[in-house]
Design a protein around this motif. Sequence first.
Motif, mmCIF file in Angstrom:
data_model
loop_
_atom_site.group_PDB
_atom_site.id
_atom_site.type_symbol
_atom_site.label_atom_id
_atom_site.label_comp_id
_atom_site.label_asym_id
_atom_site.label_seq_id
_atom_site.Cartn_x
_atom_site.Cartn_y
_atom_site.Cartn_z
ATOM 1 N N ASP A 57 5.101 1.113 8.746
ATOM 2 C CA ASP A 57 5.060 -0.084 9.586
ATOM 3 C C ASP A 57 6.064 -1.130 9.104
ATOM 4 O O ASP A 57 6.550 -1.935 9.895
ATOM 5 N N GLY A 58 6.332 -1.102 7.798
ATOM 6 C CA GLY A 58 7.332 -2.011 7.261
ATOM 7 C C GLY A 58 8.727 -1.661 7.742
ATOM 8 O O GLY A 58 9.580 -2.543 7.922
ATOM 9 N N LEU A 59 8.986 -0.381 7.960
ATOM 10 C CA LEU A 59 10.284 0.049 8.473
ATOM 11 C C LEU A 59 10.445 -0.326 9.937
ATOM 12 O O LEU A 59 11.443 -0.907 10.340
ATOM 13 N N THR A 60 9.435 0.049 10.728
ATOM 14 C CA THR A 60 9.426 -0.262 12.160
ATOM 15 C C THR A 60 7.991 -0.498 12.592
ATOM 16 O O THR A 60 7.168 0.431 12.494
ATOM 17 N N PRO A 61 7.633 -1.689 13.035
ATOM 18 C CA PRO A 61 6.258 -1.949 13.462
ATOM 19 C C PRO A 61 5.790 -0.932 14.512
ATOM 20 O O PRO A 61 6.461 -0.707 15.517
ATOM 21 N N GLY A 62 4.659 -0.304 14.235
ATOM 22 C CA GLY A 62 4.125 0.716 15.130
ATOM 23 C C GLY A 62 4.325 2.120 14.603
ATOM 24 O O GLY A 62 3.594 3.047 14.973
ATOM 25 N N LEU A 63 5.310 2.284 13.715
ATOM 26 C CA LEU A 63 5.617 3.609 13.190
ATOM 27 C C LEU A 63 4.552 4.088 12.200
ATOM 28 O O LEU A 63 4.496 5.271 11.860
ATOM 29 N N GLY A 64 3.697 3.176 11.767
ATOM 30 C CA GLY A 64 2.623 3.550 10.856
ATOM 31 C C GLY A 64 1.667 4.568 11.444
ATOM 32 O O GLY A 64 0.949 5.257 10.713
ATOM 33 N N GLY A 65 1.672 4.701 12.765
ATOM 34 C CA GLY A 65 0.824 5.694 13.413
ATOM 35 C C GLY A 65 1.088 7.110 12.949
ATOM 36 O O GLY A 65 0.219 7.986 13.084
ATOM 37 N N LEU A 66 2.256 7.356 12.370
ATOM 38 C CA LEU A 66 2.580 8.694 11.867
ATOM 39 C C LEU A 66 1.652 9.120 10.730
ATOM 40 O O LEU A 66 1.522 10.312 10.456
ATOM 41 N N ALA A 67 1.007 8.155 10.079
ATOM 42 C CA ALA A 67 0.134 8.467 8.941
ATOM 43 C C ALA A 67 -1.318 8.696 9.339
ATOM 44 O O ALA A 67 -2.141 9.060 8.504
ATOM 45 N N VAL A 68 -1.643 8.520 10.606
ATOM 46 C CA VAL A 68 -3.047 8.495 11.031
ATOM 47 C C VAL A 68 -3.641 9.884 11.254
ATOM 48 O O VAL A 68 -4.858 10.064 11.204
ATOM 49 N N GLY A 69 -2.805 10.884 11.481
ATOM 50 C CA GLY A 69 -3.267 12.192 11.918
ATOM 51 C C GLY A 69 -4.394 12.824 11.116
ATOM 52 O O GLY A 69 -5.292 13.443 11.684
ATOM 53 N N ILE A 70 -4.358 12.673 9.802
ATOM 54 C CA ILE A 70 -5.407 13.288 8.975
ATOM 55 C C ILE A 70 -6.776 12.714 9.316
ATOM 56 O O ILE A 70 -7.789 13.426 9.281
#
Length: 214
Positions: A57-70
């Motif tokens: 999310d620090g790189l691009t707001p919203g991109l943190g969703g990539l970590a949610v899958g587990i």
Amino acid sequence: MHASTSASTPIEAPSRTPRSLRWRVVDIVVAAVLGVAIGLVFWAWNTVGYAWFIAMDGLTPGLGGLAVGIWLIGGVIGGLVIRKPGAALLVEVIAAIVSMLIGNVWGVSTLLSGLVQGLGAELIFAIFLYRRFTLPVAMLAGAGAAVGAWVFELFYGSSPNILKTLEFNMIYLVSLVVSGALLAGVVGWLAVRALAATGALNRFAAGREARREV
């Protein structure tokens, strides 16, 4: 020409007993065991996944969703193993309860998240009438759980995502769906196959399929 006087008797194909969608005691027990085990995975991922979420999310707001899958994997595994209505929802909710009771920063929202995520995965298995459990279906179930998570976070909390920009929400939705399809769908499907290969799922269709493939 004269028609043959001997009437041919049609050969009937053997009837197939329809697969029962009723829950057995073993289904309930295994759902509970899977839920607890996956809840422990959630608890471990609360630290690793959240750190990854913040970094992305620090790189691009919203991109943190990539970590949610587990955090979405419970519904996928539950649906793939038990293959009964409600299995995806039940396993995801049990896992969320375990993660919440052990302790995390999200409290009761963990349970609410588990509920909507489980419903998202459940909907996909229901669309296929609980008859298809292939890798693409598992990926769709993971993506369905991700959409559930996105809708929940859009409206829940003191600072719901609906108050944020359209760009953020679109990036977050795509990131969640990709993560759900890969980390929940693909990883969940592979985990079930690995578990079936050990013989632990011999009383389930997933285990019987694994034996036929050997």
